[in-house]
Design an enzyme around this catalytic site. Structure first.
Site, PDB file in Angstrom:
ATOM      1  N   ASP A 100       0.830  -1.210   0.000  1.00 55.45           N
ATOM      2  CA  ASP A 100       0.000   0.000   0.000  1.00 55.45           C
ATOM      3  C   ASP A 100       0.861   1.255   0.000  1.00 55.45           C
ATOM      4  O   ASP A 100       0.612   2.204  -0.755  1.00 55.45           O
ATOM      5  CB  ASP A 100      -0.910   0.017   1.229  1.00 55.45           C
ATOM      6  N   PHE A 101       1.862   1.280   0.862  1.00 46.70           N
ATOM      7  CA  PHE A 101       2.697   2.474   0.961  1.00 46.70           C
ATOM      8  C   PHE A 101       3.552   2.666  -0.294  1.00 46.70           C
ATOM      9  O   PHE A 101       3.754   3.797  -0.758  1.00 46.70           O
ATOM     10  CB  PHE A 101       3.575   2.408   2.205  1.00 46.70           C
TER      11      PHE A 101
END
Length: 417
Positions: A168-169
């Site tokens: 996600d990051f």
């Protein structure tokens, strides 16, 4: 924050981690990022962990320095306002499906005069339209079946998920980059872009970029579990005489020589080199292939000294090492947080809880960064944004509020959960 993008406004319609991260990074560089949510909060508005008053600490930190507009996105009028905001602004970050009301074509149609330069970045699940989230794409990547103790059987041992939603990051960071690349292209050509970034492609593409995919195809089998050892180089966790666990790594000749001196192992390692007919200073390969014999020497040496002495010796020899900390210890560590210029004073957080807040990860020498900005209250900027971006009068906005299409700040709302 640095004011490098203060001439840029972005509409963000998102939830959870990847999409808000993209907007956060742009906001930390000075962009005006306007997050548009459902009037009662998006899917991540009450994401765990919550304060006693019901404020999400995750939401608060992923939405720093942004503005908040709250609309009834379940109504036709609310959706039209959202599309109009994105179209008028000209650039949008979202993780809503392409076939939702906020499609790229809908944004272009809402503002025909801006249609040619409309630029959007959309985070997807998989490239073929299947849904995905960090932990499911991680399962597909192969990494969870390479982690865990070295003696676990590859065929029967369970997977070990990573705690950090790393994909996600990474996806959020890539989307911020992709948006700025598309805007640079627009500046040069006048042409807008629709950019789609599948979370699954970020994961499997990173696997390919790391060389691991090629390695699997070349070797024709899976990589063995390594426990806490570093793949292809010398590095592992060790324990001192007084029970402190720490990690060391030696990827360069200087790092290796420093570790040998710090642990006072020149003699034993020389004897092992003679026995095995290898030269450990020749590079990663001999150290990795004989790691178990080396680990034994280093662990024996580590058990002969307390951590304070080992730390001092490794520091004096320029070693690459770090002590293991719990997350709570890390949050209270003066070197990592209190004395780190990355963190600034606590802003007026919606939660009312004071704690250090991160500035931009980038450091621009000669430029003083602004102090961290707070996250907004949900709907805090609804009236301001609708007036400035859409030219609506206070009377028109008042009617939208009365109709329930627009919501104002929830500052005085306490969600006891």
């Amino acid at each position: 924050m640095y004011q490098l993008l203060n001439d840029l406004s972005i509409i963000e319609v998102s939830s959870f981690v990847a999409s808000p991260t993209a907007g956060l990074y742009c906001a930390q560089m000075g962009a005006e990022v306007i997050r548009v949510d459902y009037k009662a909060g998006g899917l991540d508005y009450d994401r765990y962990m919550l304060t006693r008053e019901g404020r999400s600490l995750s939401w608060e930190n992923l939405n720093r320095a942004k503005k908040s507009v709250a609309l009834d996105l379940r109504s036709g009028e609310g959706r039209e306002l959202c599309v109009e905001l994105a179209a008028r602004t000209g650039q949008c970050i979202t993780n809503l499906p392409e076939k939702s009301f906020l499609s790229h074509s809908a944004m272009k149609a809402a503002q025909p005069e801006r249609a040619p330069d409309m630029t959007s970045v959309r985070i997807m699940g998989w490239h073929d339209g299947r849904q995905a989230m960090d932990f499911t794409v991680n399962a597909a990547s192969g990494y969870p079946l390479m982690t865990g103790p070295e003696d676990w059987d590859m065929a029967t041992a369970p997977p070990v998920n990573q705690v950090l939603p790393a994909w996600d990051f990474i996806t959020g960071a890539y989307c911020a980059f992709a948006l700025l690349a598309a805007l640079r292209h627009r500046d040069a050509t006048g042409e807008g872009s629709e950019v789609r970034v599948p979370l699954g492609d970020v994961a499997i593409g990173t696997v390919a970029n790391s060389g691991m995919m090629a390695e699997m195809l070349y070797r024709g089998s899976d990589r063995e579990r390594l426990g806490n050892a570093i793949w292809g180089a010398f590095g592992r966790d060790f324990r001192s005489k007084d029970g402190v666990r720490f990690m060391v790594a030696a990827l360069t000749p200087k790092q290796w020589d420093g570790l040998v001196e710090a642990f006072d192992l020149a003699g034993p390692i020389g004897e092992l080199e003679t026995e095995l007919e290898v030269d450990f200073s020749a590079g990663d390969r001999p150290r990795f292939e004989n790691r178990h014999r080396l680990f034994e020497l280093f662990q024996t040496a580590a058990l002969s000294r307390d951590w304070a002495e080992l730390e001092a010796r490794m520091a004096s020899h320029g070693c690459t090492f770090e002590r293991y900390r719990t997350a709570h210890e890390a949050a209270n560590d003066p070197v990592l947080v209190a004395d780190n210029p990355l963190f600034g004073p606590s802003p007026a957080n919606p939660s009312g809880f004071e704690y250090p807040a991160a500035r931009s990860f980038a450091n621009l020498p000669g430029r003083a960064p602004d102090d961290p900005a707070p996250a907004p209250f949900l709907g805090q900027h609804s009236e301001e944004v609708l007036a400035e971006k859409l030219g609506l009068s206070s009377g028109a906005i008042g009617k939208l509020v009365d109709a329930g299409t627009v919501a104002l700040s929830d500052k005085d709302t306490i969600y006891h959960r």
